[in-house]
Motif scaffolding. Structure first.
Motif, PDB file in Angstrom:
ATOM      1  N   ILE A  55       0.866  -1.526  -0.170  1.00 21.58           N
ATOM      2  CA  ILE A  55       0.109  -0.417   0.159  1.00 21.58           C
ATOM      3  C   ILE A  55       0.529   1.558  -0.035  1.00 21.58           C
ATOM      4  N   GLU A  56       1.890   1.208   0.961  1.00 18.82           N
ATOM      5  CA  GLU A  56       2.662   2.905   1.116  1.00 18.82           C
ATOM      6  C   GLU A  56       3.641   2.567  -0.118  1.00 18.82           C
ATOM      7  N   ALA A  57       3.859   1.412  -0.868  1.00 22.29           N
ATOM      8  CA  ALA A  57       4.678   1.588  -1.874  1.00 22.29           C
ATOM      9  C   ALA A  57       4.098   1.563  -2.841  1.00 22.29           C
ATOM     10  N   THR A  58       3.108   1.437  -3.431  1.00 17.29           N
ATOM     11  CA  THR A  58       2.150   2.359  -4.550  1.00 17.29           C
ATOM     12  C   THR A  58       1.440   3.690  -3.985  1.00 17.29           C
ATOM     13  N   ARG A  59       1.755   4.009  -2.408  1.00 24.03           N
ATOM     14  CA  ARG A  59       1.295   5.702  -2.815  1.00 24.03           C
ATOM     15  C   ARG A  59       2.373   6.789  -3.146  1.00 24.03           C
ATOM     16  N   ARG A  60       3.759   5.356  -2.482  1.00 25.69           N
ATOM     17  CA  ARG A  60       5.198   6.575  -3.003  1.00 25.69           C
ATOM     18  C   ARG A  60       5.274   6.770  -4.308  1.00 25.69           C
ATOM     19  N   ILE A  61       4.806   5.718  -5.015  1.00 26.41           N
ATOM     20  CA  ILE A  61       5.274   5.628  -6.503  1.00 26.41           C
ATOM     21  C   ILE A  61       4.432   6.677  -7.291  1.00 26.41           C
ATOM     22  N   ILE A  62       2.863   5.976  -7.004  1.00 24.31           N
ATOM     23  CA  ILE A  62       1.560   7.414  -7.435  1.00 24.31           C
ATOM     24  C   ILE A  62       2.700   8.675  -7.423  1.00 24.31           C
ATOM     25  N   THR A  63       3.018   9.326  -6.021  1.00 22.65           N
ATOM     26  CA  THR A  63       2.933  10.738  -5.757  1.00 22.65           C
ATOM     27  C   THR A  63       4.331  11.423  -5.969  1.00 22.65           C
ATOM     28  N   SER A  64       5.263  10.278  -6.941  1.00 21.28           N
ATOM     29  CA  SER A  64       6.360  10.231  -7.246  1.00 21.28           C
ATOM     30  C   SER A  64       6.716  11.259  -8.915  1.00 21.28           C
ATOM     31  N   GLY A  65       4.793  10.679  -9.275  1.00 24.50           N
ATOM     32  CA  GLY A  65       4.540  10.776 -10.324  1.00 24.50           C
ATOM     33  C   GLY A  65       4.926  10.174 -11.858  1.00 24.50           C
ATOM     34  N   ALA A  66       5.463   9.145 -11.198  1.00 24.97           N
ATOM     35  CA  ALA A  66       5.660   7.928 -12.166  1.00 24.97           C
ATOM     36  C   ALA A  66       4.200   7.828 -13.183  1.00 24.97           C
ATOM     37  N   ARG A  67       4.540   6.819 -14.221  1.00 23.17           N
ATOM     38  CA  ARG A  67       3.471   6.946 -15.156  1.00 23.17           C
ATOM     39  C   ARG A  67       3.165   5.527 -14.934  1.00 23.17           C
ATOM     40  N   THR A  68       3.890   5.252 -14.198  1.00 17.89           N
ATOM     41  CA  THR A  68       4.431   3.156 -14.002  1.00 17.89           C
ATOM     42  C   THR A  68       2.442   2.847 -13.400  1.00 17.89           C
ATOM     43  N   ARG A  69       1.233   1.749 -13.810  1.00 18.21           N
ATOM     44  CA  ARG A  69       0.444   2.334 -13.219  1.00 18.21           C
ATOM     45  C   ARG A  69       0.785   0.641 -12.049  1.00 18.21           C
ATOM     46  N   ILE A  70      -0.636   0.560 -10.852  1.00 21.49           N
ATOM     47  CA  ILE A  70      -0.012   0.005 -10.408  1.00 21.49           C
ATOM     48  C   ILE A  70      -0.694  -1.527 -10.451  1.00 21.49           C
ATOM     49  N   LEU A  71      -1.030  -2.737  -9.973  1.00 16.30           N
ATOM     50  CA  LEU A  71      -2.402  -3.823 -10.240  1.00 16.30           C
ATOM     51  C   LEU A  71      -2.267  -4.500  -9.056  1.00 16.30           C
ATOM     52  N   ILE A  72      -2.823  -4.603  -8.152  1.00 15.63           N
ATOM     53  CA  ILE A  72      -2.946  -4.971  -6.476  1.00 15.63           C
ATOM     54  C   ILE A  72      -3.281  -6.092  -6.776  1.00 15.63           C
ATOM     55  N   VAL A  73      -1.920  -7.309  -6.067  1.00 20.15           N
ATOM     56  CA  VAL A  73      -2.810  -8.775  -6.156  1.00 20.15           C
ATOM     57  C   VAL A  73      -2.966  -9.106  -4.411  1.00 20.15           C
ATOM     58  N   THR A  74      -4.734  -9.424  -4.307  1.00 26.43           N
ATOM     59  CA  THR A  74      -4.807  -9.827  -3.158  1.00 26.43           C
ATOM     60  C   THR A  74      -5.429 -11.257  -2.917  1.00 26.43           C
ATOM     61  N   THR A  75      -5.255 -11.040  -1.914  1.00 27.46           N
ATOM     62  CA  THR A  75      -6.029 -12.344  -1.723  1.00 27.46           C
ATOM     63  C   THR A  75      -7.542 -12.472  -1.442  1.00 27.46           C
ATOM     64  N   PHE A  76      -8.648 -11.945  -0.439  1.00 31.96           N
ATOM     65  CA  PHE A  76      -9.522 -11.664  -0.877  1.00 31.96           C
ATOM     66  C   PHE A  76     -10.266 -10.597  -2.014  1.00 31.96           C
ATOM     67  N   ASP A  77     -11.035 -10.432  -2.396  1.00 31.87           N
ATOM     68  CA  ASP A  77     -11.399  -9.032  -3.199  1.00 31.87           C
ATOM     69  C   ASP A  77     -12.055  -8.169  -2.746  1.00 31.87           C
ATOM     70  N   LEU A  78     -12.827  -8.942  -1.699  1.00 36.72           N
ATOM     71  CA  LEU A  78     -13.250  -7.801  -0.600  1.00 36.72           C
ATOM     72  C   LEU A  78     -12.531  -7.653   0.527  1.00 36.72           C
ATOM     73  N   ASP A  79     -11.329  -7.234   0.384  1.00 33.08           N
ATOM     74  CA  ASP A  79     -10.312  -6.799   0.919  1.00 33.08           C
ATOM     75  C   ASP A  79      -9.794  -5.210   1.634  1.00 33.08           C
ATOM     76  N   GLU A  80     -10.262  -5.335   3.770  1.00 37.32           N
ATOM     77  CA  GLU A  80      -9.712  -3.928   3.501  1.00 37.32           C
ATOM     78  C   GLU A  80      -8.797  -3.363   2.678  1.00 37.32           C
ATOM     79  N   TYR A  81      -7.883  -4.017   2.453  1.00 40.79           N
ATOM     80  CA  TYR A  81      -5.930  -4.026   1.881  1.00 40.79           C
ATOM     81  C   TYR A  81      -5.905  -3.315   0.612  1.00 40.79           C
TER      82      TYR A  81
END
Length: 221
Positions: free
Chosen positions: A63-89
């Protein structure tokens, strides 16, 4: 060629992802990270199109890694991989700026389609599922007094029609549904959506749904 970075603390999981991705003619893996700190550093170095980001990693989590990448202005897009679809994370990952998420038991073709969609600028999560997530965790949203969207410059910049369409995007309507219910050509809806994203600074449709919640254009069901 779509470049992908794999961020997961499980070596066998990274190996499986790499084997799948590199079996495709249009994808290449530019690096692997075992934690969030490594992921942020490798994004800075390689500028991948997509990061497959695990959430639960030691040290700096996904989560924090995603936040840092996005706020850096990088053009990179993030696809989260999680265990459950309705997950608070998963919810936190979307709010941090991820373009969508997949569950770890997704079919190989679903993961490949997800990477391609994210690389093309699309969101990899159905609008209705985004709404389910936000409804489940809406208590995290800030409470803003006044009329919905009244003081938010991202909303006041929209035309009346664009605001109407942002509202129904937040309610989980697809472009086809918007076109049918508002009696518009689907191409016109797509143009409106493009303008809404540009004016509000939302990276994709998922972020537009979150904006509709944040500004109270949409409230929980």
């Amino acid at each position: 060629m779509t470049t992908v970075l794999i961020a997961d603390d499980q070596p066998m999981q990274r190996f499986g992802f790499r084997m799948l991705l590199e079996s495709q003619d249009d994808m290449t893996v530019v690096g692997e990270a075992g934690n969030g700190t490594e992921a942020v550093g490798l994004v800075t170095r390689h500028h991948p199109d997509v990061v497959l980001m695990d959430i639960r990693m030691p040290g700096l989590d996904g989560i924090e890694a995603t936040r840092r990448i996005i706020t850096s202005g990088a053009r990179t897009r993030i696809l989260i991989v999680t265990t459950f679809d309705l997950d608070e994370y998963a919810y936190d990952g979307l709010r941090a700026g991820a373009s969508g998420f997949l569950v770890k038991d997704a079919l190989p073709e679903e993961l490949l389609a997800g990477v391609r969609a994210v690389a093309a600028g699309d969101a990899v999560v159905a609008p209705t599922l985004t709404r389910r997530l936000l409804d489940a965790y809406v208590h995290h949203l800030p409470v803003t007094p006044g009329a919905p969207g009244a003081a938010d410059p991202r909303i006041t910049a929209l035309t009346e029609r664009e605001r109407e369409i942002l509202t129904v995007i937040g309610q989980g309507w697809s472009n086809t549904e918007i076109a049918a219910r508002l009696h518009l050509a689907e191409s016109t809806v797509k143009t409106h959506v493009t303008r809404i994203l540009a004016k509000t600074g939302a990276r994709d449709r998922v972020q537009a749904v979150i904006l509709a919640y944040d500004t109270r254009l949409v409230t929980p069901m």
